[in-house]
Design a protein around this motif. Structure first.
Motif, PDB file in Angstrom:
ATOM      1  N   PRO A   8       3.415   5.065 -11.328  1.00  0.00           N
ATOM      2  CA  PRO A   8       3.897   3.699 -11.124  1.00  0.00           C
ATOM      3  C   PRO A   8       3.770   3.344  -9.638  1.00  0.00           C
ATOM      4  CG  PRO A   8       5.751   5.196 -11.224  1.00  0.00           C
ATOM      5  CD  PRO A   8       4.526   6.033 -11.454  1.00  0.00           C
ATOM      6  N   VAL A   9       3.454   2.097  -9.341  1.00  0.00           N
ATOM      7  CA  VAL A   9       3.328   1.668  -7.946  1.00  0.00           C
ATOM      8  C   VAL A   9       4.056   0.341  -7.734  1.00  0.00           C
ATOM      9  CG1 VAL A   9       1.163   2.875  -7.501  1.00  0.00           C
ATOM     10  CG2 VAL A   9       1.102   0.533  -8.412  1.00  0.00           C
ATOM     11  N   LYS A  10       4.567   0.198  -6.523  1.00  0.00           N
ATOM     12  CA  LYS A  10       5.176  -1.048  -6.087  1.00  0.00           C
ATOM     13  C   LYS A  10       4.261  -1.639  -5.024  1.00  0.00           C
ATOM     14  CE  LYS A  10       9.292  -2.799  -3.672  1.00  0.00           C
ATOM     15  NZ  LYS A  10      10.597  -2.397  -3.060  1.00  0.00           N
ATOM     16  N   VAL A  11       3.832  -2.892  -5.212  1.00  0.00           N
ATOM     17  CA  VAL A  11       2.849  -3.513  -4.338  1.00  0.00           C
ATOM     18  C   VAL A  11       3.414  -4.821  -3.780  1.00  0.00           C
ATOM     19  CG1 VAL A  11       0.476  -4.351  -4.139  1.00  0.00           C
ATOM     20  CG2 VAL A  11       1.025  -2.540  -5.794  1.00  0.00           C
ATOM     21  N   SER A  12       3.402  -4.948  -2.462  1.00  0.00           N
ATOM     22  CA  SER A  12       3.867  -6.186  -1.829  1.00  0.00           C
ATOM     23  C   SER A  12       2.671  -7.089  -1.560  1.00  0.00           C
ATOM     24  CB  SER A  12       4.582  -5.875  -0.503  1.00  0.00           C
ATOM     25  OG  SER A  12       5.799  -5.202  -0.740  1.00  0.00           O
ATOM     26  N   LEU A  13       2.642  -8.220  -2.266  1.00  0.00           N
ATOM     27  CA  LEU A  13       1.610  -9.241  -2.063  1.00  0.00           C
ATOM     28  C   LEU A  13       2.262 -10.495  -1.512  1.00  0.00           C
ATOM     29  CD1 LEU A  13      -0.447  -8.612  -5.328  1.00  0.00           C
ATOM     30  CD2 LEU A  13      -1.030  -7.910  -2.996  1.00  0.00           C
ATOM     31  N   THR A  14       1.512 -11.569  -1.446  1.00  0.00           N
ATOM     32  CA  THR A  14       2.015 -12.797  -0.807  1.00  0.00           C
ATOM     33  C   THR A  14       3.265 -13.327  -1.499  1.00  0.00           C
ATOM     34  OG1 THR A  14      -0.232 -13.379  -0.135  1.00  0.00           O
ATOM     35  CG2 THR A  14       1.418 -15.129  -0.085  1.00  0.00           C
ATOM     36  N   THR A 126     -13.662  -7.388  -7.093  1.00  0.00           N
ATOM     37  CA  THR A 126     -13.509  -8.430  -6.067  1.00  0.00           C
ATOM     38  C   THR A 126     -14.452  -8.111  -4.906  1.00  0.00           C
ATOM     39  OG1 THR A 126     -11.184  -8.643  -6.702  1.00  0.00           O
ATOM     40  CG2 THR A 126     -11.858  -9.647  -4.613  1.00  0.00           C
ATOM     41  N   SER A 127     -15.570  -8.799  -4.851  1.00  0.00           N
ATOM     42  CA  SER A 127     -16.628  -8.448  -3.913  1.00  0.00           C
ATOM     43  C   SER A 127     -16.195  -8.574  -2.455  1.00  0.00           C
ATOM     44  CB  SER A 127     -17.867  -9.327  -4.164  1.00  0.00           C
ATOM     45  OG  SER A 127     -17.530 -10.702  -4.040  1.00  0.00           O
ATOM     46  N   SER A 128     -15.354  -9.565  -2.128  1.00  0.00           N
ATOM     47  CA  SER A 128     -14.947  -9.746  -0.732  1.00  0.00           C
ATOM     48  C   SER A 128     -14.160  -8.537  -0.229  1.00  0.00           C
ATOM     49  CB  SER A 128     -14.118 -11.022  -0.580  1.00  0.00           C
ATOM     50  OG  SER A 128     -12.955 -10.962  -1.398  1.00  0.00           O
ATOM     51  N   VAL A 129     -13.338  -7.936  -1.101  1.00  0.00           N
ATOM     52  CA  VAL A 129     -12.576  -6.745  -0.727  1.00  0.00           C
ATOM     53  C   VAL A 129     -13.512  -5.549  -0.614  1.00  0.00           C
ATOM     54  CG1 VAL A 129     -10.747  -5.157  -1.428  1.00  0.00           C
ATOM     55  CG2 VAL A 129     -10.490  -7.617  -1.817  1.00  0.00           C
ATOM     56  N   ASP A 170      -5.982 -11.241   6.114  1.00  0.00           N
ATOM     57  CA  ASP A 170      -5.483 -12.371   5.318  1.00  0.00           C
ATOM     58  C   ASP A 170      -6.425 -12.683   4.166  1.00  0.00           C
ATOM     59  OD1 ASP A 170      -3.219 -12.643   6.795  1.00  0.00           O
ATOM     60  OD2 ASP A 170      -3.933 -14.344   7.997  1.00  0.00           O
ATOM     61  N   LYS A 171      -7.726 -12.588   4.428  1.00  0.00           N
ATOM     62  CA  LYS A 171      -8.704 -12.861   3.365  1.00  0.00           C
ATOM     63  C   LYS A 171      -8.627 -11.796   2.275  1.00  0.00           C
ATOM     64  CE  LYS A 171     -11.930 -15.094   6.580  1.00  0.00           C
ATOM     65  NZ  LYS A 171     -13.273 -15.012   7.201  1.00  0.00           N
ATOM     66  N   VAL A 172      -8.390 -10.546   2.676  1.00  0.00           N
ATOM     67  CA  VAL A 172      -8.263  -9.466   1.700  1.00  0.00           C
ATOM     68  C   VAL A 172      -7.041  -9.709   0.817  1.00  0.00           C
ATOM     69  CG1 VAL A 172      -7.800  -6.996   1.415  1.00  0.00           C
ATOM     70  CG2 VAL A 172      -9.451  -7.766   3.130  1.00  0.00           C
ATOM     71  N   VAL A 173      -5.918 -10.053   1.442  1.00  0.00           N
ATOM     72  CA  VAL A 173      -4.688 -10.292   0.685  1.00  0.00           C
ATOM     73  C   VAL A 173      -4.870 -11.475  -0.265  1.00  0.00           C
ATOM     74  CG1 VAL A 173      -2.254 -10.930   0.843  1.00  0.00           C
ATOM     75  CG2 VAL A 173      -3.220  -9.294   2.472  1.00  0.00           C
ATOM     76  N   ASP A 174      -5.494 -12.568   0.233  1.00  0.00           N
ATOM     77  CA  ASP A 174      -5.728 -13.743  -0.623  1.00  0.00           C
ATOM     78  C   ASP A 174      -6.578 -13.362  -1.838  1.00  0.00           C
ATOM     79  OD1 ASP A 174      -4.281 -15.299   1.098  1.00  0.00           O
ATOM     80  OD2 ASP A 174      -6.027 -16.142   2.134  1.00  0.00           O
ATOM     81  N   ALA A 175      -7.587 -12.530  -1.612  1.00  0.00           N
ATOM     82  CA  ALA A 175      -8.468 -12.129  -2.711  1.00  0.00           C
ATOM     83  C   ALA A 175      -7.717 -11.281  -3.727  1.00  0.00           C
ATOM     84  CB  ALA A 175      -9.667 -11.352  -2.160  1.00  0.00           C
ATOM     85  N   LEU A 176      -6.824 -10.424  -3.249  1.00  0.00           N
ATOM     86  CA  LEU A 176      -6.042  -9.594  -4.171  1.00  0.00           C
ATOM     87  C   LEU A 176      -5.011 -10.430  -4.921  1.00  0.00           C
ATOM     88  CD1 LEU A 176      -5.472  -6.371  -2.007  1.00  0.00           C
ATOM     89  CD2 LEU A 176      -7.135  -6.730  -3.844  1.00  0.00           C
ATOM     90  N   ASP A 177      -4.416 -11.418  -4.229  1.00  0.00           N
ATOM     91  CA  ASP A 177      -3.481 -12.325  -4.912  1.00  0.00           C
ATOM     92  C   ASP A 177      -4.150 -12.980  -6.106  1.00  0.00           C
ATOM     93  OD1 ASP A 177      -1.345 -11.877  -3.216  1.00  0.00           O
ATOM     94  OD2 ASP A 177      -1.844 -13.536  -1.871  1.00  0.00           O
ATOM     95  N   ALA A 178      -5.403 -13.372  -5.898  1.00  0.00           N
ATOM     96  CA  ALA A 178      -6.126 -14.079  -6.954  1.00  0.00           C
ATOM     97  C   ALA A 178      -6.620 -13.133  -8.049  1.00  0.00           C
ATOM     98  CB  ALA A 178      -7.314 -14.836  -6.353  1.00  0.00           C
ATOM     99  N   ALA A 179      -6.743 -11.850  -7.720  1.00  0.00           N
ATOM    100  CA  ALA A 179      -7.345 -10.912  -8.665  1.00  0.00           C
ATOM    101  C   ALA A 179      -6.359 -10.366  -9.686  1.00  0.00           C
ATOM    102  CB  ALA A 179      -7.987  -9.751  -7.906  1.00  0.00           C
TER     103      ALA A 179
END
Length: 409
Positions: A8-14, A126-129, A170-179
């Motif tokens: 199990p993992v806990k992940v902090s996103l936006t 997610t290609s940008s990541v 910031d771009k990496v986080v935005d891409a993960l938020d969307a993924a």
């Protein structure tokens, strides 16, 4: 890479902290795989461990069902969905971690976040990541630990990683938020899941504490001497206190027969344990050198790792025995006399002489006395009566017989 199972993992996103399951890596049919809880192109995350638990128990279809350790994961208690501290990934907080010093905690957390973020990018396609991590190989150095970032060069590299992150993260986080897909779970079942998780966590804690206590108790039963080179070789240091002096030697048993450090009936003795070890480095002309494990002891002495550790069973004190004999049988320490006699007998046995037997033939009452004191026979009907001067003189003769076997005293 070995199969690490499902965690199990806990992940902090936006939008906050979310929970999911991660299978970091496993091999199947010759190929390496990694996965998160999800289905098809979707990667599922939940707002709490209890929501994650409810989802898993709803028998919903998802890709992790194909994982070779899925059944083993589901067989665990409700606490299986609760991440440990090491399973927390502060993705949005990576820039703040890099702004701090390269401590063990900061470096290890950054390395974990990089690994999880890259895995999220790869699994979701997610290609940008993916491009970000493949374009900045410097980020992989976080896996080397905090020591890698010590000194001026290390500090400069930590700063360089920080600059890469400040510019691009910031771009990496935005891409993960969307993924990722945030799943909603019926609230009616969540409260019950919370209770079951708390109970499972408490039960696991008690089980862990019980296991730790069991290990402590087992460790307490282990004799520290058993971990020494002496115990491994089966050759024991012996400490002998006699006539106000103390000497050290070595002894083992071969086919139940005693073998001392010495030769031709002479026991090589030393006034200190250090002098004993120093002597071993340059001498091999003694009976113990014929023992198969002697080279193990000699090697330790040669490289300077050997120190003398005397087990209580190999400590012999003759001090005060003659005085106690003179005072009367009730004052004699039976165990002390028995152990002293053991050493006398071993020395005579090893020397292959009849000195001890001859002594008792000439002094039968002393043999009766020792038998009486140690309880080794109940058939003679002998009972010591004062005065005990003859017994004291006889015991002193036994001590002198042993001393005469010593090389130094």
């Amino acid at each position: 890479m070995t199969n690490k199972g499902i965690i199990p993992v806990k992940v902090s996103l936006t939008e906050g902290d979310f929970f999911t399951l991660w299978a970091p890596s496993w091999r199947e049919h010759g190929a390496e795989w990694q996965a998160f809880l999800g289905a098809g192109d979707q990667l599922f995350m939940f707002r709490s461990p209890e929501e994650l638990l409810v989802f898993l128990e709803e028998d919903t279809a998802h890709d992790l069902r194909e994982h070779p350790k899925w059944n083993a994961f589901m067989a665990q208690g409700a606490h299986r969905v609760v991440p440990s501290d090491k399973q927390y990934f502060d993705i949005v907080g990576v820039p703040a971690l890099l702004a701090g010093r390269a401590s063990h905690e900061n470096v290890s957390h950054v390395a974990r976040c990089f690994k999880l973020a890259r895995s999220l990018g790869d699994v979701t396609g997610t290609s940008s990541v993916q491009v970000f991590f493949s374009s900045h190989s410097l980020l992989a150095n976080a896996d080397r630990g905090s020591e890698h970032f010590s000194g001026p060069a290390g500090e400069a590299e930590w700063t360089a990683i920080g600059r890469v992150i400040v510019t691009n993260w910031d771009k990496v986080v935005d891409a993960l938020d969307a993924a990722v897909t945030i799943k909603d779970v019926a609230s009616a079942d969540v409260a019950s899941a919370r209770t079951r998780i708390d109970e499972a966590v408490e039960a696991a804690k008690k089980a862990r504490e019980a296991e730790e206590q069991r290990k402590k108790e087992e460790a307490a039963k282990i004799d520290p001497y058993d971990t020494t080179a002496w115990a491994a070789a089966g050759i024991d240091p012996v400490k002998i206190s006699l006539d106000g002096r103390t000497v050290y030697t070595l002894r083992t048993y071969v086919e139940a027969k005693p073998v001392f450090l010495g030769k031709y009936g002479e026991i090589y003795t030393f006034s200190s344990s250090k002098s004993l070890v120093r002597w071993l480095v340059e001498h091999d002309d003694h009976d113990l050198a014929k023992v198969s494990t002697w080279e193990d002891i000699k090697q330790g002495a040669n490289v300077g790792t050997l120190s003398v550790s005397v087990h209580p069973d190999n400590v012999y004190s003759f001090n005060g025995i003659a005085r106690d004999i003179e005072r009367g049988p009730e004052h004699v320490d039976t165990d002390q006399v028995l152990r002293a006699y053991e050493l006398l007998a071993d020395a005579a046995d090893w020397a292959q002489d009849d000195s001890l037997n001859s002594f008792f033939l000439a002094n039968p009452r002393m043999q009766d006395y020792i038998s009486y004191i140690t309880g080794s026979t109940r058939t003679t009907g002998y009972i010591p009566t004062p005065p005990f001067n003859e017994h004291v003189d006889a015991w002193n003769q036994l001590e002198q017989m042993l001393i005469k076997r010593f090389s130094k005293f």
